[in-house]
Design an enzyme around this catalytic site. Structure first.
Site, PDB file in Angstrom:
ATOM      1  N   ASN A 137      63.791  36.965  81.464  1.00  0.00           N
ATOM      2  CA  ASN A 137      62.254  36.763  81.280  1.00  0.00           C
ATOM      3  C   ASN A 137      61.632  35.074  81.163  1.00  0.00           C
ATOM      4  O   ASN A 137      60.569  35.066  80.895  1.00  0.00           O
ATOM      5  CB  ASN A 137      61.856  37.653  79.977  1.00  0.00           C
ATOM      6  CG  ASN A 137      62.438  37.336  78.934  1.00  0.00           C
ATOM      7  OD1 ASN A 137      63.048  36.008  78.856  1.00  0.00           O
ATOM      8  ND2 ASN A 137      62.450  37.771  77.675  1.00  0.00           N
ATOM      9  N   HIS A 139      63.126  32.922  79.142  1.00  0.00           N
ATOM     10  CA  HIS A 139      63.307  32.465  77.977  1.00  0.00           C
ATOM     11  C   HIS A 139      64.359  31.248  77.930  1.00  0.00           C
ATOM     12  O   HIS A 139      65.339  31.247  78.638  1.00  0.00           O
ATOM     13  CB  HIS A 139      63.635  33.328  76.606  1.00  0.00           C
ATOM     14  CG  HIS A 139      64.994  33.971  77.015  1.00  0.00           C
ATOM     15  ND1 HIS A 139      65.387  35.118  76.369  1.00  0.00           N
ATOM     16  CD2 HIS A 139      66.380  33.692  77.233  1.00  0.00           C
ATOM     17  CE1 HIS A 139      66.587  35.536  76.518  1.00  0.00           C
ATOM     18  NE2 HIS A 139      67.239  34.576  76.796  1.00  0.00           N
TER      19      HIS A 139
HETATM   20  C1  GLP Z   1      70.735  34.629  76.018  1.00  0.00           C
HETATM   21  C2  GLP Z   1      70.749  33.239  75.615  1.00  0.00           C
HETATM   22  C3  GLP Z   1      70.310  32.206  76.254  1.00  0.00           C
HETATM   23  C4  GLP Z   1      70.919  32.311  77.681  1.00  0.00           C
HETATM   24  C5  GLP Z   1      70.080  33.519  78.061  1.00  0.00           C
HETATM   25  C6  GLP Z   1      71.002  33.906  79.448  1.00  0.00           C
HETATM   26  O1  GLP Z   1      70.106  35.693  75.354  1.00  0.00           O
HETATM   27  N1  GLP Z   1      70.228  33.230  74.111  1.00  0.00           N
HETATM   28  O2  GLP Z   1      70.732  31.093  75.707  1.00  0.00           O
HETATM   29  O3  GLP Z   1      70.589  31.312  78.544  1.00  0.00           O
HETATM   30  O4  GLP Z   1      70.123  34.738  77.487  1.00  0.00           O
HETATM   31  O5  GLP Z   1      72.018  34.631  79.645  1.00  0.00           O
HETATM   32  P1  GLP Z   1      72.903  34.837  80.769  1.00  0.00           P
HETATM   33  O6  GLP Z   1      73.320  33.478  81.020  1.00  0.00           O
HETATM   34  O7  GLP Z   1      74.050  35.863  80.306  1.00  0.00           O
HETATM   35  O8  GLP Z   1      72.206  35.452  81.940  1.00  0.00           O
END
Ligand code: GLP
Length: 243
Positions: A137, A139
């Protein structure tokens, strides 16, 4: 692409991980005692493995001080789902990093913990590099889409799609914590350099939106368009919608 953003679109996840680790290791070589911001999630796992390989070949990470972006709350450090556990096992122990910091997932007063974490971060001096992943999303850390950019570190409720995305790491999806402690966008933006990693076609749309779409708190990562020095290391699938 904007001039402040350098994009490496690597062939696959392994190449992305090698490239990102090389950039990080080079930065540490130039700034061996600086502060660095670390991220969790599945995306940087390969980069961390590659750093361990480079450490075996003589790269030295032991002088750096690290600050992780975020931590679930409540969660104990010895819980295998905690970011503390993830980092200690994959990164800090294998790389001999002793000066590491994460928000405390057991803090009785989580808001006070965020303020204390931010002070610790400010006292450590400028971060030479902040590693980031990107949520589905948009973030960064746990700064979720919102009506305003979250400047300071905060105790935050997780968005429904974050809970659902992160449930893949939990045996029981009902066990995903509903709240987290996160570094704020100000601290992230104050890092001298940002190293943003993205992998897989599932991230293509949000990466393009973040880097080339409107700057909006609905896509928190879009604020990176205002940072003077962003390096994006993606695999081809994640970079497929970037010009
Ligand atoms: C998580 C973390 C983030 C991370 C994101 C993406 O919830 N809080 O810091 O960058 O989600 O995660 P992924 O790399 O597993 O897609």
């Amino acid at each position: 692409m904007l001039r402040n953003i350098t994009l490496y679109a690597e062939a696959d996840y392994a190449a992305m991980s090698r490239k990102a680790a090389g950039i990080f290791a080079e930065t540490v070589k130039e700034n061996p005692t600086a502060a660095y911001g670390f991220a969790t999630g599945s995306t940087p796992e390969g980069m961390y493995e590659e750093l361990v390989r480079l450490y075996g070949l003589g790269a030295d990470f032991t002088g750096i001080t690290t600050f992780n972006l975020d931590e679930y709350h409540p969660i104990k450090p010895d819980d295998p789902q905690s970011y503390y556990y993830y980092m200690k096992k994959r990164v800090f122990d294998p790389l001999g990093i002793r000066k590491f910091n994460l928000p405390d997932g057991t803090a009785p007063d989580p808001s006070a913990e965020c303020i204390a974490y931010e002070h610790k971060l400010a006292n450590a001096g400028e971060m030479a590099m902040q590693i980031l992943g990107i949520g589905n999303n948009g973030h960064i850390g746990f700064n979720e889409p919102s009506d305003t950019f979250a400047c300071q570190a905060g105790y935050v409720p997780l968005a429904a799609d974050t809970i659902s995305a992160n449930s893949r790491f939990f045996e029981d999806p009902g066990m995903v914590p509903r709240n987290a402690l996160t570094m704020g966008l100000h601290a992230i933006m104050m890092a001298k350099r940002i190293l943003l990693l993205a992998s897989g076609e599932g991230k293509a749309q949000i990466l393009a939106q973040a880097l080339t779409g409107p700057i909006t708190p609905q896509v928190p990562a879009s604020i990176l368009q205002l940072h003077p020095c962003v390096t994006v290391v993606a695999d081809k699938s994640a970079a497929s919608l970037l010009k």
